[in-house]
Write a protein that holds these residues in place. Structure first.
Motif, PDB file in Angstrom:
ATOM      1  N   PHE A  48       0.829  -1.204   0.000  1.00  0.00           N
ATOM      2  CA  PHE A  48       0.000   0.000   0.000  1.00  0.00           C
ATOM      3  C   PHE A  48       0.864   1.254   0.000  1.00  0.00           C
ATOM      4  O   PHE A  48       0.604   2.220  -0.729  1.00  0.00           O
ATOM      5  N   ALA A  49       1.901   1.239   0.828  1.00  0.00           N
ATOM      6  CA  ALA A  49       2.784   2.409   0.911  1.00  0.00           C
ATOM      7  C   ALA A  49       3.442   2.691  -0.429  1.00  0.00           C
ATOM      8  O   ALA A  49       3.462   3.831  -0.912  1.00  0.00           O
ATOM      9  N   ALA A  50       3.985   1.641  -1.057  1.00  0.00           N
ATOM     10  CA  ALA A  50       4.711   1.826  -2.308  1.00  0.00           C
ATOM     11  C   ALA A  50       3.778   2.068  -3.488  1.00  0.00           C
ATOM     12  O   ALA A  50       4.095   2.856  -4.385  1.00  0.00           O
ATOM     13  N   GLY A  51       2.617   1.402  -3.488  1.00  0.00           N
ATOM     14  CA  GLY A  51       1.753   1.455  -4.644  1.00  0.00           C
ATOM     15  C   GLY A  51       0.739   2.571  -4.654  1.00  0.00           C
ATOM     16  O   GLY A  51       0.336   3.047  -5.722  1.00  0.00           O
ATOM     17  N   VAL A  52       0.310   3.013  -3.464  1.00  0.00           N
ATOM     18  CA  VAL A  52      -0.747   4.030  -3.378  1.00  0.00           C
ATOM     19  C   VAL A  52      -0.212   5.366  -2.868  1.00  0.00           C
ATOM     20  O   VAL A  52      -0.471   6.417  -3.468  1.00  0.00           O
ATOM     21  N   LEU A  53       0.530   5.348  -1.776  1.00  0.00           N
ATOM     22  CA  LEU A  53       0.950   6.602  -1.144  1.00  0.00           C
ATOM     23  C   LEU A  53       2.180   7.220  -1.802  1.00  0.00           C
ATOM     24  O   LEU A  53       2.226   8.437  -2.022  1.00  0.00           O
ATOM     25  N   ALA A  54       3.185   6.404  -2.104  1.00  0.00           N
ATOM     26  CA  ALA A  54       4.434   6.961  -2.633  1.00  0.00           C
ATOM     27  C   ALA A  54       4.244   7.712  -3.952  1.00  0.00           C
ATOM     28  O   ALA A  54       4.855   8.770  -4.142  1.00  0.00           O
ATOM     29  N   PRO A  55       3.426   7.218  -4.883  1.00  0.00           N
ATOM     30  CA  PRO A  55       3.262   7.972  -6.134  1.00  0.00           C
ATOM     31  C   PRO A  55       2.659   9.358  -5.946  1.00  0.00           C
ATOM     32  O   PRO A  55       2.801  10.220  -6.826  1.00  0.00           O
ATOM     33  N   LEU A  56       1.985   9.593  -4.811  1.00  0.00           N
ATOM     34  CA  LEU A  56       1.368  10.899  -4.561  1.00  0.00           C
ATOM     35  C   LEU A  56       2.323  11.876  -3.879  1.00  0.00           C
ATOM     36  O   LEU A  56       1.996  13.059  -3.735  1.00  0.00           O
ATOM     37  N   ASN A  57       3.489  11.386  -3.455  1.00  0.00           N
ATOM     38  CA  ASN A  57       4.387  12.241  -2.687  1.00  0.00           C
ATOM     39  C   ASN A  57       4.838  13.457  -3.492  1.00  0.00           C
ATOM     40  O   ASN A  57       4.806  14.594  -3.008  1.00  0.00           O
ATOM     41  N   ARG A  58       5.270  13.222  -4.719  1.00  0.00           N
ATOM     42  CA  ARG A  58       5.727  14.320  -5.566  1.00  0.00           C
ATOM     43  C   ARG A  58       4.571  15.216  -5.990  1.00  0.00           C
ATOM     44  O   ARG A  58       4.708  16.445  -6.050  1.00  0.00           O
ATOM     45  N   ARG A  73      -8.700  22.228   0.293  1.00  0.00           N
ATOM     46  CA  ARG A  73      -8.695  21.134  -0.667  1.00  0.00           C
ATOM     47  C   ARG A  73      -7.300  20.517  -0.711  1.00  0.00           C
ATOM     48  O   ARG A  73      -6.309  21.221  -0.937  1.00  0.00           O
ATOM     49  N   THR A  74      -7.249  19.215  -0.496  1.00  0.00           N
ATOM     50  CA  THR A  74      -5.981  18.493  -0.578  1.00  0.00           C
ATOM     51  C   THR A  74      -5.671  18.206  -2.050  1.00  0.00           C
ATOM     52  O   THR A  74      -6.543  18.321  -2.917  1.00  0.00           O
ATOM     53  N   PRO A  75      -4.432  17.820  -2.359  1.00  0.00           N
ATOM     54  CA  PRO A  75      -4.054  17.606  -3.760  1.00  0.00           C
ATOM     55  C   PRO A  75      -4.842  16.471  -4.416  1.00  0.00           C
ATOM     56  O   PRO A  75      -5.421  15.611  -3.744  1.00  0.00           O
ATOM     57  N   GLU A  76      -4.800  16.462  -5.722  1.00  0.00           N
ATOM     58  CA  GLU A  76      -5.474  15.423  -6.500  1.00  0.00           C
ATOM     59  C   GLU A  76      -4.962  14.044  -6.081  1.00  0.00           C
ATOM     60  O   GLU A  76      -3.768  13.809  -5.965  1.00  0.00           O
ATOM     61  N   GLY A  77      -5.884  13.140  -5.854  1.00  0.00           N
ATOM     62  CA  GLY A  77      -5.548  11.781  -5.467  1.00  0.00           C
ATOM     63  C   GLY A  77      -5.553  11.543  -3.973  1.00  0.00           C
ATOM     64  O   GLY A  77      -5.616  10.395  -3.515  1.00  0.00           O
ATOM     65  N   TRP A  78      -5.488  12.621  -3.178  1.00  0.00           N
ATOM     66  CA  TRP A  78      -5.414  12.482  -1.727  1.00  0.00           C
ATOM     67  C   TRP A  78      -6.672  11.823  -1.154  1.00  0.00           C
ATOM     68  O   TRP A  78      -6.595  10.893  -0.355  1.00  0.00           O
ATOM     69  N   ALA A  79      -7.837  12.318  -1.554  1.00  0.00           N
ATOM     70  CA  ALA A  79      -9.095  11.819  -0.996  1.00  0.00           C
ATOM     71  C   ALA A  79      -9.292  10.345  -1.339  1.00  0.00           C
ATOM     72  O   ALA A  79      -9.732   9.548  -0.493  1.00  0.00           O
ATOM     73  N   ASP A  80      -8.965   9.955  -2.561  1.00  0.00           N
ATOM     74  CA  ASP A  80      -9.115   8.554  -2.945  1.00  0.00           C
ATOM     75  C   ASP A  80      -8.141   7.677  -2.175  1.00  0.00           C
ATOM     76  O   ASP A  80      -8.485   6.568  -1.743  1.00  0.00           O
ATOM     77  N   ALA A  81      -6.908   8.151  -1.991  1.00  0.00           N
ATOM     78  CA  ALA A  81      -5.930   7.381  -1.219  1.00  0.00           C
ATOM     79  C   ALA A  81      -6.393   7.219   0.226  1.00  0.00           C
ATOM     80  O   ALA A  81      -6.257   6.136   0.814  1.00  0.00           O
TER      81      ALA A  81
END
Length: 599
Positions: A48-58, A73-81
């Motif tokens: 989960f960390a590598a596949g879902v959260l890490a791609p959103l870091n940048r 409003r949080t960045p795109e992808g935050w709410a789904d993650a």
């Protein structure tokens, strides 16, 4: 940015062979932590960390959170993650089943938590604060408050915040001015402003439960006159359904050096007559209660230091494997080589790796002490473990976060000029790491806490018990063959000697009433503690690695790398204790000698 790989193998090794998860799992209430279950949890958390959260870091670093028309409003992808995070049950791991938790030990939670922070520090801050709110309400909330708030906080349906700091009151909470007035119906009206509130507002959940320090009109002065209140963003009806919007809003978001996607809010309470709040515990005992949440957060922030060190190390290592530059020393006929073949780059990478592994092991060890203090059936064992977790909490927070900054800085250095360019991502880790020594009590405050409250207050008793346990490891290493064990044993023994001498100096100096001298020495003293405690954990890891190398079927490459890293720490990091000891005992001569006007 180079992808993140969760350090599952090292976490598994430390849990099963170094810090003693088996002893934790034998405690009442912790028996669900079987080896197979824990391994499965680690594997899934790593994915989960590598596949879902890490791609959103940048993505989060570039876009950040924004305040638009009163809505954060949080960045795109935050709410789904976050939705996936909740659905997978990651918010409930260490909490009591009666509130919807899974009842796993905090030792396991610490291992999993490092992965969230390493993958995406800005995202990981949200559950970090919520878990502290759960811890606080579980310990100090009324039965009604527990029933109303805990199931939804544990499930992740709602999130929690910590509201301490004000414009005129940073670490000096005695200066808190936020007011609470009794409303006559059992509630209070809260008015004032709080700053630097992590996830003070966001769009991830339908409600946010603010834990707010405020002062009653008739309260005594100073910290003894502070009370603690639950102030929901959306008021909650007795049946748990949402009520009216409370008189609390995000006035602005801070513009920061790092953690861009984490909304750090200025919160306004009571602009329209007073936010409705509910007292936690008794009036004027709020700071005492809040320390439950703060200590939880301090350990969590220490884990953030570990996590950012690991992330920076991974990125620097992978870059060094592919960056071709100059002929490697000793290769007279070869052409340009990957920089990982250059000794100074290897030195930096080993420094990064050793620091990350030592701080990780110490944080997981702290988790075992926390679980023992909460679950051991024997009162004396619980008390001893509580004394140990009290002692190591400021060390884990301060030493590990200093390491996070230092390792992230080395990561930039390994990249060379490319590290100073945002596109590589190395700079983000450095920027994100820089907040860690500041929040949840600056590292100077942690050093004073260690020196005065954790060592001076009991005359050094808890510290001496810890030193004795470290010496047991030195004795155990004598039975192990080989040069590696001998070198590690020698340097660890010398480090323990230095720490023991510094501790006796600290106790004696405070006994003589020289608080100024003790305070001047507190920071190098904490650094000495961390360096030696980290070396102790690396020595235990080395012993486990040597044992693995004697067994068939073990991962020999992993064990050998662990042994080399432990010896590097012993020979390159532990000798620094020889310089830290004089820094402790002589600090009083110069730190306070400068007249203010000479600065």
């Amino acid at each position: 940015m180079i992808p993140y790989t969760a350090p599952v193998a090292d976490l598994r090794f430390l849990l099963h062979h170094v810090v003693g998860l088996d002893r934790v799992a034998a405690l009442p209430g912790c028996d669900g932590a079987t080896p197979d279950l824990v391994d499965a949890v680690l594997e899934e958390a790593g994915k989960f960390a590598a596949g879902v959260l890490a791609p959103l870091n940048r993505v989060g670093d570039r876009r950040g959170s924004v305040l638009e028309n009163g809505v954060v409003r949080t960045p795109e992808g935050w709410a789904d993650a976050y939705r996936q995070f909740v659905e997978a049950g990651w918010t409930s791991l260490p909490f009591e089943p009666e509130h919807g938790g899974q009842g796993l030990p905090w030792t396991v939670q610490f291992a999993v938590q490092e992965m969230w922070q390493g993958a995406n520090l800005s995202f990981g801050l949200c559950p970090l604060l919520t878990q502290g709110a759960v811890d606080l309400l579980s310990e100090h909330g009324s039965a009604e408050q527990k029933a109303l708030y805990l199931p939804r906080l544990v499930s992740g349906e709602w999130t929690g915040t910590m509201n301490l700091t004000e414009p005129q009151a940073g670490s000096d909470l005695a200066a808190v001015r936020t007011r609470a007035v009794r409303a006559g119906d059992g509630s209070y009206r809260i008015t004032g402003q709080k700053i630097f509130i992590t996830y003070g507002d966001h769009d991830l959940t339908g409600n946010i439960i603010h834990l707010v320090l405020a002062r009653l009109p008739d309260a005594p002065a100073g910290v003894k006159g502070i009370s603690l209140f639950v102030v929901p963003k959306i008021l909650v009806n007795p049946d748990g359904t949402p009520g009216d919007r409370n008189d609390v809003r995000c006035a602005s978001l801070e513009h920061k050096l790092g953690i861009m996607a984490s909304p750090t809010a200025v919160m306004a309470f009571g602009d329209d007559g007073g936010a409705i709040g509910y007292l936690v515990g008794e009036e004027n005992r709020g700071l005492e209660y809040m320390f439950t949440m703060m200590n939880n957060a301090r350990l969590g922030v220490g884990l953030q230091g570990v996590a950012i060190a690991e992330r920076a190390y991974q990125q620097a290592r992978d870059y060094a494997r592919t960056r071709v530059q100059s002929r490697a020393p000793g290769d007279a006929k070869g052409g340009p080589a990957p920089i990982i073949r250059h000794p100074d780059v290897r030195r930096m990478l080993l420094e990064m790796r050793a620091a990350a592994e030592a701080s990780r092991a110490l944080a997981l060890y702290a988790g075992t002490q926390l679980d023992t203090a909460r679950h051991h059936p024997d009162a004396a064992a619980r008390a001893a473990a509580q004394a140990r977790i009290d002692l190591v909490t400021p060390v884990v927070k301060a030493w590990s976060t200093d390491i996070g900054v230092e390792v992230a800085s080395l990561g930039v250095q390994v990249h060379g000029g490319m590290g100073f360019i945002e596109e590589t991502g190395a700079a983000q880790h450095y920027r994100d790491a820089r907040i860690l020594p500041i929040y949840e009590g600056t590292n100077g405050i942690q050093a004073n806490d260690l020196a005065f409250r954790k060592v001076g207050r009991d005359g050094g008793a808890a510290a001496r018990a810890f030193l004795a346990e470290m010496r047991d490891t030195v004795a155990a290493l004598e039975a192990l063959p080989g040069d590696d064990a001998a070198a590690i044993r020698r340097h660890l023994a010398e480090g323990i000697d230095a720490l023991e001498e510094a501790t006796e100096w600290m106790v004696r100096t405070q006994g003589e009433g020289d608080a100024v001298a003790a305070a001047a020495a507190a920071t190098p003293y904490l650094r000495l503690w961390g360096t030696v405690a980290g070396g102790w954990m690396m020595a235990r890891a080395a012993a486990a690695a040597l044992d693995a190398l004697r067994r068939s079927g073990a991962d020999a490459a992993f064990a050998q790398a662990k042994l080399v890293t432990a010896r590097f720490y012993a020979e390159q990091c532990l000798p620094r204790t020889r310089g830290l000891l004089p820094a402790v005992v002589t600090a009083r001569h110069t730190v306070t000698a400068m007249a203010e006007e000479w600065f």
